[in-house]
Design a protein around this motif. Sequence first.
Motif, PDB file in Angstrom:
ATOM      1  N   ALA A   1       0.826  -1.205   0.000  1.00  0.00           N
ATOM      2  CA  ALA A   1       0.000   0.000   0.000  1.00  0.00           C
ATOM      3  C   ALA A   1       0.860   1.254   0.000  1.00  0.00           C
ATOM      4  N   TYR A   2       0.410   2.257  -0.731  1.00  0.00           N
ATOM      5  CA  TYR A   2       1.039   3.580  -0.629  1.00  0.00           C
ATOM      6  C   TYR A   2       0.792   4.112   0.777  1.00  0.00           C
ATOM      7  N   ARG A   3       1.759   4.805   1.296  1.00  0.00           N
ATOM      8  CA  ARG A   3       1.676   5.283   2.678  1.00  0.00           C
ATOM      9  C   ARG A   3       0.787   6.521   2.779  1.00  0.00           C
ATOM     10  N   LEU A   4       0.301   6.735   3.993  1.00  0.00           N
ATOM     11  CA  LEU A   4      -0.495   7.912   4.331  1.00  0.00           C
ATOM     12  C   LEU A   4       0.094   8.478   5.603  1.00  0.00           C
TER      13      LEU A   4
ATOM     14  N   ASP B   1       2.515  -4.969   5.305  1.00  0.00           N
ATOM     15  CA  ASP B   1       3.602  -4.128   4.784  1.00  0.00           C
ATOM     16  C   ASP B   1       4.688  -3.904   5.839  1.00  0.00           C
ATOM     17  N   ASP B   2       4.279  -3.850   7.106  1.00  0.00           N
ATOM     18  CA  ASP B   2       5.221  -3.542   8.182  1.00  0.00           C
ATOM     19  C   ASP B   2       5.783  -4.781   8.872  1.00  0.00           C
ATOM     20  N   THR B   3       5.423  -5.963   8.392  1.00  0.00           N
ATOM     21  CA  THR B   3       5.844  -7.207   9.053  1.00  0.00           C
ATOM     22  C   THR B   3       7.108  -7.762   8.412  1.00  0.00           C
TER      23      THR B   3
ATOM     24  N   ARG C   1       1.566 -15.873   9.523  1.00  0.00           N
ATOM     25  CA  ARG C   1       0.515 -16.895   9.468  1.00  0.00           C
ATOM     26  C   ARG C   1      -0.831 -16.292   9.855  1.00  0.00           C
ATOM     27  N   ARG C   2      -0.860 -15.496  10.906  1.00  0.00           N
ATOM     28  CA  ARG C   2      -2.107 -14.842  11.303  1.00  0.00           C
ATOM     29  C   ARG C   2      -2.620 -13.915  10.209  1.00  0.00           C
ATOM     30  N   LEU C   3      -1.715 -13.198   9.580  1.00  0.00           N
ATOM     31  CA  LEU C   3      -2.121 -12.296   8.500  1.00  0.00           C
ATOM     32  C   LEU C   3      -2.666 -13.065   7.315  1.00  0.00           C
ATOM     33  N   SER C   4      -1.989 -14.141   6.943  1.00  0.00           N
ATOM     34  CA  SER C   4      -2.444 -14.949   5.814  1.00  0.00           C
ATOM     35  C   SER C   4      -3.847 -15.481   6.059  1.00  0.00           C
TER      36      SER C   4
END
Length: 488
Positions: A171-174, A331-333, A341-344
């Motif tokens: 993702a593009y940052r904000l 993005d930050d992991t 695994r949790r994200l997936s």
Amino acid sequence: MTDPVLELLRSRPDLAELAAFPFNFDVDRAHHVEEVHLASGATLEPIAGDDTGGTYFLSGGTAVLHASSDGYASLVADSVGDALQMLVRLPWWCEELSAGMDEEALLDAVRRADEEAREEFAPELDEQRAALISGLGLPDRSLAELFALSESATRRTEPEHVLLNSQELCAYRLEEPYRQCLRDVVLAPGREALELMRCGDPGVLTETAADPVLRAGVLRAAHHDRRAGDLPLLRALLEQEDSARTEWYEERWRAAVLVASHGRDEDVALLRSATDGQVTDGAGAVEWARAAEAGRGGPGAAPEDEFTWIELAHRQGRVEHARIALIRLLDDTGPDPDRLRRLSRALERIGDHAQAARAQFNLLSLQDTGWDRASEAYVLARLERLRGDLAAAGRALGRARAAVGADGTAPDGTVEQWHRRGLGRLVTEQHLELTLAAVEAGDTELARTTAAHARLLLDTIAAESAKKLSELSTRAKWAVAALRPHDG
């Protein structure tokens, strides 16, 4: 329908030239440095560029989104007309503007910046600004209103207007001040309902007791804002949680802690039931509540992590909020297997198979044993197939076969008896599913190759596992048999 201001710029070279210089909105630069798309899946059209490599897009058909060349993107305005007003009257060279300025302060800041602009690069600035405003028919708004509209737009970038790199899916940052706090978003209904209940609204208590998702929000709101007078309503919510016994044990635990912390003897029977016998008297209730919270940071602490709010957002139907939070977490992991695994799994649950596959690919790269590589590779194959990248699914299954030695290579000694255990059935099942998907997609070469591997696996895995896959195997077999001999 084309935006009327954008249509004017495209049909009037004189106006387009003024917009490009000095106001840096150049419709002749309507292309971006890389392929991008919106995480929400809404339409995205490049309409102009600036001289730093940034691009303006129509986001969702009407709103204007700006993406910089260094990876930042934010919503500018709800229309091209609003965006041009901001760019013309609050131009890029006005760097002293900030929230809290009133109209006079904004006017002074713009005047000072304009003086420098006239001296350095735009001596005819006043005439250029007036001509562009008149030519585009832009209304006369106060600077304070324009600044407020700009700030409001930027704060609404998430979740509907988040830009992704189409190749890497990042993702593009904000800028952080404009990021939405997911916790506040998902707690808002619970906080509102809690305040109404505190004011004695019986209808809200009835509604909350009947709605497990609203109950979850109210209980979390009450956890963070504890008041002695809340006991009657907390008792009612605990009674509902205890009787419902839903899959969300966390809510029952939280309600029990809040009620137990009051230490009332009249609540012992309810607490005994809700805690499966852990609470047996009033004094013990208080001790139990303290001990229960001790492992989560203590009373008043916030035990929830980011996934708590993401899950609650999903349960509330705020799928885009959940998706964006998960993408930004991904993005930050770094190389963290448990988090990946949790994200997936969380991304798969909300239906974003592309992002889930990104997390899973990174997870697979961190596995040390053949068993673990095969286990994560078959999951990656499933996700790639569900996202529609059948070739990538085939490559993932190749990695699963190599990890267990099913491709003829020697495994690393950690996957003995894989074929007689559940892993063999799961890997084989994915081969059959991919075969069917490849046939449907018209990829005959992949279908036949994958079917051949599936046949070998069916002869290798335990008979009971093969029997459970017999229906799927038959479908795949006939699908491949129906392919014409010269196909592929």
